[in-house]
Each structure stands twice: as C-alpha cells, then as structure tokens.
Design a protein around this motif. Structure first.
Motif, PDB file in Angstrom:
ATOM      1  N   SER A  23      47.868  -3.668  27.920  1.00 20.59           N
ATOM      2  CA  SER A  23      48.371  -2.381  28.384  1.00 20.59           C
ATOM      3  C   SER A  23      48.956  -1.569  27.233  1.00 20.59           C
ATOM      4  N   GLY A  24      49.741  -2.225  26.386  1.00 27.44           N
ATOM      5  CA  GLY A  24      50.324  -1.539  25.242  1.00 27.44           C
ATOM      6  C   GLY A  24      49.273  -1.080  24.245  1.00 27.44           C
ATOM      7  N   MET A  25      48.251  -1.910  24.024  1.00 27.22           N
ATOM      8  CA  MET A  25      47.175  -1.551  23.092  1.00 27.22           C
ATOM      9  C   MET A  25      46.401  -0.327  23.590  1.00 27.22           C
ATOM     10  N   VAL A  26      46.070  -0.321  24.878  1.00 32.31           N
ATOM     11  CA  VAL A  26      45.304   0.795  25.442  1.00 32.31           C
ATOM     12  C   VAL A  26      46.107   2.087  25.374  1.00 32.31           C
ATOM     13  N   GLU A  27      47.394   2.001  25.660  1.00 37.82           N
ATOM     14  CA  GLU A  27      48.224   3.205  25.632  1.00 37.82           C
ATOM     15  C   GLU A  27      48.254   3.829  24.237  1.00 37.82           C
ATOM     16  N   LYS A  28      48.358   2.995  23.201  1.00 36.16           N
ATOM     17  CA  LYS A  28      48.380   3.516  21.833  1.00 36.16           C
ATOM     18  C   LYS A  28      47.035   4.135  21.451  1.00 36.16           C
ATOM     19  N   LEU A  29      45.935   3.509  21.861  1.00 30.43           N
ATOM     20  CA  LEU A  29      44.617   4.062  21.564  1.00 30.43           C
ATOM     21  C   LEU A  29      44.398   5.393  22.284  1.00 30.43           C
ATOM     22  N   ALA A  30      44.848   5.478  23.537  1.00 34.77           N
ATOM     23  CA  ALA A  30      44.680   6.716  24.300  1.00 34.77           C
ATOM     24  C   ALA A  30      45.487   7.851  23.668  1.00 34.77           C
ATOM     25  N   TYR A  31      46.692   7.531  23.207  1.00 30.55           N
ATOM     26  CA  TYR A  31      47.505   8.543  22.522  1.00 30.55           C
ATOM     27  C   TYR A  31      46.818   9.010  21.245  1.00 30.55           C
ATOM     28  N   GLN A  32      46.198   8.080  20.519  1.00 27.86           N
ATOM     29  CA  GLN A  32      45.476   8.450  19.304  1.00 27.86           C
ATOM     30  C   GLN A  32      44.300   9.372  19.629  1.00 27.86           C
ATOM     31  N   LEU A  33      43.592   9.072  20.716  1.00 24.96           N
ATOM     32  CA  LEU A  33      42.493   9.937  21.143  1.00 24.96           C
ATOM     33  C   LEU A  33      42.984  11.358  21.368  1.00 24.96           C
ATOM     34  N   ARG A  34      44.057  11.497  22.138  1.00 25.29           N
ATOM     35  CA  ARG A  34      44.557  12.831  22.469  1.00 25.29           C
ATOM     36  C   ARG A  34      45.099  13.547  21.240  1.00 25.29           C
ATOM     37  N   SER A  35      45.767  12.803  20.354  1.00 26.46           N
ATOM     38  CA  SER A  35      46.340  13.408  19.154  1.00 26.46           C
ATOM     39  C   SER A  35      45.254  13.970  18.249  1.00 26.46           C
ATOM     40  N   GLU A  36      44.126  13.252  18.156  1.00 24.98           N
ATOM     41  CA  GLU A  36      43.038  13.673  17.273  1.00 24.98           C
ATOM     42  C   GLU A  36      41.959  14.452  18.021  1.00 24.98           C
ATOM     43  N   GLN A  37      42.216  14.708  19.337  1.00 22.40           N
ATOM     44  CA  GLN A  37      41.303  15.475  20.186  1.00 22.40           C
ATOM     45  C   GLN A  37      39.910  14.842  20.272  1.00 22.40           C
ATOM     46  N   TRP A  38      39.903  13.598  20.747  1.00 24.95           N
ATOM     47  CA  TRP A  38      38.666  12.882  21.023  1.00 24.95           C
ATOM     48  C   TRP A  38      38.606  12.518  22.497  1.00 24.95           C
ATOM     49  N   LEU A  39      37.400  12.328  22.987  1.00 25.44           N
ATOM     50  CA  LEU A  39      37.145  11.729  24.300  1.00 25.44           C
ATOM     51  C   LEU A  39      36.193  10.563  24.077  1.00 25.44           C
ATOM     52  N   THR A  40      36.361   9.509  24.858  1.00 28.65           N
ATOM     53  CA  THR A  40      35.498   8.332  24.720  1.00 28.65           C
ATOM     54  C   THR A  40      34.714   8.100  25.997  1.00 28.65           C
ATOM     55  N   SER A  41      33.526   7.494  25.837  1.00 31.70           N
ATOM     56  CA  SER A  41      32.715   7.178  27.022  1.00 31.70           C
ATOM     57  C   SER A  41      32.305   5.704  27.074  1.00 31.70           C
ATOM     58  N   THR A  42      32.729   4.933  26.073  1.00 27.40           N
ATOM     59  CA  THR A  42      32.372   3.507  26.065  1.00 27.40           C
ATOM     60  C   THR A  42      33.575   2.670  25.659  1.00 27.40           C
ATOM     61  N   VAL A  43      33.867   1.662  26.468  1.00 19.89           N
ATOM     62  CA  VAL A  43      35.012   0.784  26.225  1.00 19.89           C
ATOM     63  C   VAL A  43      34.504  -0.632  25.962  1.00 19.89           C
ATOM     64  N   VAL A  44      35.029  -1.256  24.909  1.00 18.42           N
ATOM     65  CA  VAL A  44      34.636  -2.621  24.534  1.00 18.42           C
ATOM     66  C   VAL A  44      35.878  -3.495  24.461  1.00 18.42           C
ATOM     67  N   VAL A  45      35.813  -4.661  25.096  1.00 11.42           N
ATOM     68  CA  VAL A  45      36.905  -5.632  25.033  1.00 11.42           C
ATOM     69  C   VAL A  45      36.405  -6.894  24.337  1.00 11.42           C
ATOM     70  N   LYS A  46      37.215  -7.433  23.427  1.00  7.19           N
ATOM     71  CA  LYS A  46      36.859  -8.655  22.692  1.00  7.19           C
ATOM     72  C   LYS A  46      37.955  -9.686  22.856  1.00  7.19           C
ATOM     73  N   ILE A  47      37.576 -10.939  23.080  1.00 12.76           N
ATOM     74  CA  ILE A  47      38.557 -12.029  23.055  1.00 12.76           C
ATOM     75  C   ILE A  47      38.038 -13.141  22.142  1.00 12.76           C
ATOM     76  N   ARG A  48      38.968 -13.769  21.453  1.00  7.39           N
ATOM     77  CA  ARG A  48      38.647 -14.915  20.606  1.00  7.39           C
ATOM     78  C   ARG A  48      39.483 -16.090  21.078  1.00  7.39           C
ATOM     79  N   TYR A  49      38.781 -17.179  21.436  1.00  5.83           N
ATOM     80  CA  TYR A  49      39.474 -18.359  21.954  1.00  5.83           C
ATOM     81  C   TYR A  49      40.081 -19.185  20.823  1.00  5.83           C
ATOM     82  N   ALA A  50      40.859 -20.183  21.222  1.00  4.80           N
ATOM     83  CA  ALA A  50      41.521 -21.037  20.242  1.00  4.80           C
ATOM     84  C   ALA A  50      40.524 -21.781  19.354  1.00  4.80           C
ATOM     85  N   ASN A  51      39.312 -22.024  19.868  1.00  2.26           N
ATOM     86  CA  ASN A  51      38.290 -22.702  19.053  1.00  2.26           C
ATOM     87  C   ASN A  51      37.455 -21.725  18.235  1.00  2.26           C
TER      88      ASN A  51
END
Length: 386
Positions: free
Chosen positions: A262-290
């Motif tokens: 939630s905190g990560m998304v909020e910061k990215l969204a603020y960056q979008l608005r500050s730099e006047q961008w709109l996005t249409s594709t969202v990517v999520v990545k996870i890396r496991y302990a192995n």
C-alpha cells in the motif's frame, strides 16, 4: 541569432477526438468527464460560452449548460491520436518538445534562411489536420512563453506571429492570468495592489516583485517582459516507473506485506501525478526466500489514482502469491505511461476524491512525500523498521 519558437496546441483535444468518431457531436455543447459526481476534463467552446470550464464539478456544469452532452472519455484513444500528431511533427521539425498530451514546442531557428518560418509552420499545422482530422492552433515567436500566450490568444483554429519588436505591445494589454506561471493565488495577491495587466507587472522593479512572492518573482518579471531563454528540450517518453522493497527478514506475514505494498503504490501514484503521467499497465513482482522470482501484470484504463492502482496491485498479489513460502522482496512497476495534464483519473473519480488527492499532494509537495498517507502504508513501514 534570434530564435524562432513555435507553440502548437490541439483545440479542445478530448472533444475533438470524440467528434472524429461522431459527426453529430459537431456544433453542440460537449462535456468530457465522468459521471454526475465527477469533474469536467474538457469541454467544447459551445459549453464554454455558458461558463463551463475544466475541473468544474459535472453537476455545476450541467446547471450552467443543461443541454450539454456528457461523455465519459477514452484516454487510450486520446493517447493514440496524440502519438499520431507527434509523429507528424517529428517527421518535419528539427527539435520537438512534447509538453503535454495536446501541446508541443518546436525550435525552428534558422529555417527561415530557406523557408519562411511562419509559412512553414502554417503548412505543418495543415498537415497535422489532414493526417489526423484534429484542429490545431499555433503561435510563432522568439521564446516559449510568448509563443504559448500567443496560441492562447489565437484559439480556436488560430495562428499568430509575434516578432521580437512586437512582444511588449502584444503582452502589455493582456491580463496577468495569461502568464503560464500565474495561478489563482498569485493573481489575487497581485490584484489586491492593483496589478492586473501585464504592462503594470513588467514596469515594476524586479526586486519589489521578488520580495512579494519570493524566488519566483524574478521569473515572473522576466516573463512579463517577454524574456525566456528556456530551451526546447527534445521529446523523449519515459517508459515506466517502479519501486522494490527487500525485507530485513523473509516474511509470510500477509498483513505486513499488504501494508508495505500500500505504501509503495501510494508513493508511485504521487510520482505519476507530480510528473504528469498516466499508466495503463501494472506489474507486480515477488521474490521468495529461495530466490525464485515471479511476476504478473494487468492492463487498466489510464489512471494515476492511488485507490485504483492499489486495488489492481492487491488483486495481482493475491493471484501471484500462491506458494505460501516466505517472501524476500516485493516490487511494483507501472508502465505504458502517457503524458497528460490530468492530475488523477477524473473520468472515474468523484469531485470529493479529486479534492482529497489534490489536498494530499499539496501537503506532500510542501512537507515531503512521507508526511501524509494512508494509515495502512505507514503501519507497514513501521512494522518493517521494527
């Protein structure tokens, strides 16, 4: 050598895009925006005649112009048409800066040795309309500020040339609100001491203006005097923005994971608005302990709103995280960005939501991005720090 700077602005761009698809929309008042509780993203000149303007609540706009046709808007289609315009300009102009989804600056200095700069620009505007069907206005002058103000005075479907010797006579009688950097607060401040026209502002001592409004006073005085050395920056599109978080200890705590996301998304969204961008594709990545790494993505309507992006990211995370192993790293990337002057996804959000984001962004701009945000995001970061 005296510079030759062109500012080109697509007239009522969103409305013009809609009229390309439907001839019946020509000549009638059009409002592009979202829902009864949304706000106006763009409106036709027929609607402006009744006092309708951008960022006005739809309900208020319909009270002013009840016969207006409200259309939701399609940012993906608008973006494609914007790219078509950019391609036509880049094919012909030596230096191009794309200032927004519907505005371009061109530096054609030196071209008048072989072609008349004004005639060349006129032919380019005709080529744009021929290839895309979109109406466009332009102004040619010695710098970006005067050219932009000139386009504003030329619209709709206008063209204007302001030579070096005509800069002050052109600017002097205009309202100070015509200067790009003058917002409502600055206008009210200057109006209270009788400064309403550009010539009054231009004749003020620069030092006095600096004392009144701070460091921006010098820039404002220069613009009022038609002075602007800002270069036309070659246009390049940013492809994506992203952020990753590596946990101090691998975790399986879902509440903690969601809070961090939630905190990560909020910061990215603020960056979008500050730099006047709109996005249409969202990517999520996870890396496991192995160290196994997995990603998942989805397409969404163009937006820069926290709640829309957060909902999408959480859905992707739920689909992606199915091993129930400890997680070492999580990342979010927003891609397929388009330029635009929109602050948030005004096609979907209510005026209350618009006001909330604008208020939060003002606080972040003044005090820092970490000073205000959703409680869930702060909880995640605090728990990780502990």
């Amino acid at each position: 050598m005296e510079r030759a700077i062109v500012h080109m602005d697509l007239d009522t761009f969103f409305v013009s895009c809609e009229r390309l698809n439907n001839d019946k929309l020509k000549g009638i008042p059009i409002i592009v925006g979202g829902g009864e509780r949304g706000v106006v993203a763009s409106c036709s000149y027929e609607a402006r005649y009744y006092g309708v303007h951008s960022a006005m609540p739809i309900k208020m706009a319909l009270r002013l112009c009840p016969e207006a046709k409200v259309m939701k808007g399609d940012m993906e289609r608008y973006s494609k048409l914007s790219h078509m315009v950019t391609e036509v300009i880049e094919e012909k102009a030596p230096v191009v800066e794309k200032a927004s989804i519907d505005e371009h600056y061109l530096d054609i200095t030196g071209m008048d040795r072989f072609f008349g700069a004004y005639k060349w620009t006129e032919e380019l505007s005709q080529a744009i309309t021929h290839h895309t069907g979109l109406p466009i206005s332009f102004a040619l002058s010695v710098n970006k500020t005067v050219a932009k103000i000139g386009t504003g005075e030329a619209k709709p479907l206008g063209k204007k040339e302001i030579s070096a010797g005509m800069v002050r006579p052109f600017l002097n009688p205009l309202s100070i609100k015509k200067i790009p950097m003058v917002g409502d607060a600055t206008f009210q401040l200057l109006s209270r001491i009788g400064i309403r026209q550009i010539h009054t502002l231009a004749d003020m001592p620069m030092e006095v203006l600096q004392q009144m409004i701070g460091k921006n006073g010098v820039d404002l005085w220069k613009k009022a005097n038609g002075i602007d050395y800002t270069p036309v920056e070659p246009y390049t599109e940013r492809k994506s923005i992203s952020t990753e978080h590596t946990f101090g200890q691998d975790t399986i705590d879902l509440a903690k994971l969601r809070s961090v996301i939630s905190g990560m998304v909020e910061k990215l969204a603020y960056q979008l608005r500050s730099e006047q961008w709109l996005t249409s594709t969202v990517v999520v990545k996870i890396r496991y302990a192995n160290f196994d790494t997995e990603t998942k993505q989805c397409r969404i309507p163009y937006t820069s709103a926290d709640h829309t992006l957060s909902r999408c990211v959480m859905e992707l995370f739920d689909k992606l995280y199915n091993r129930r192993m400890r997680i070492r790293l999580i990342g979010v990337r927003l891609t397929n960005l388009v330029r635009g002057s929109l602050q948030i996804d005004i096609f979907e959000d209510t005026q209350e939501m618009v006001a909330l984001y604008q208020a939060m962004d003002r606080i972040k701009n003044r005090f820092g991005v970490d000073k205000v945000g959703r409680a869930s995001g702060f909880r995640g970061l605090r728990r990780e720090e502990v």
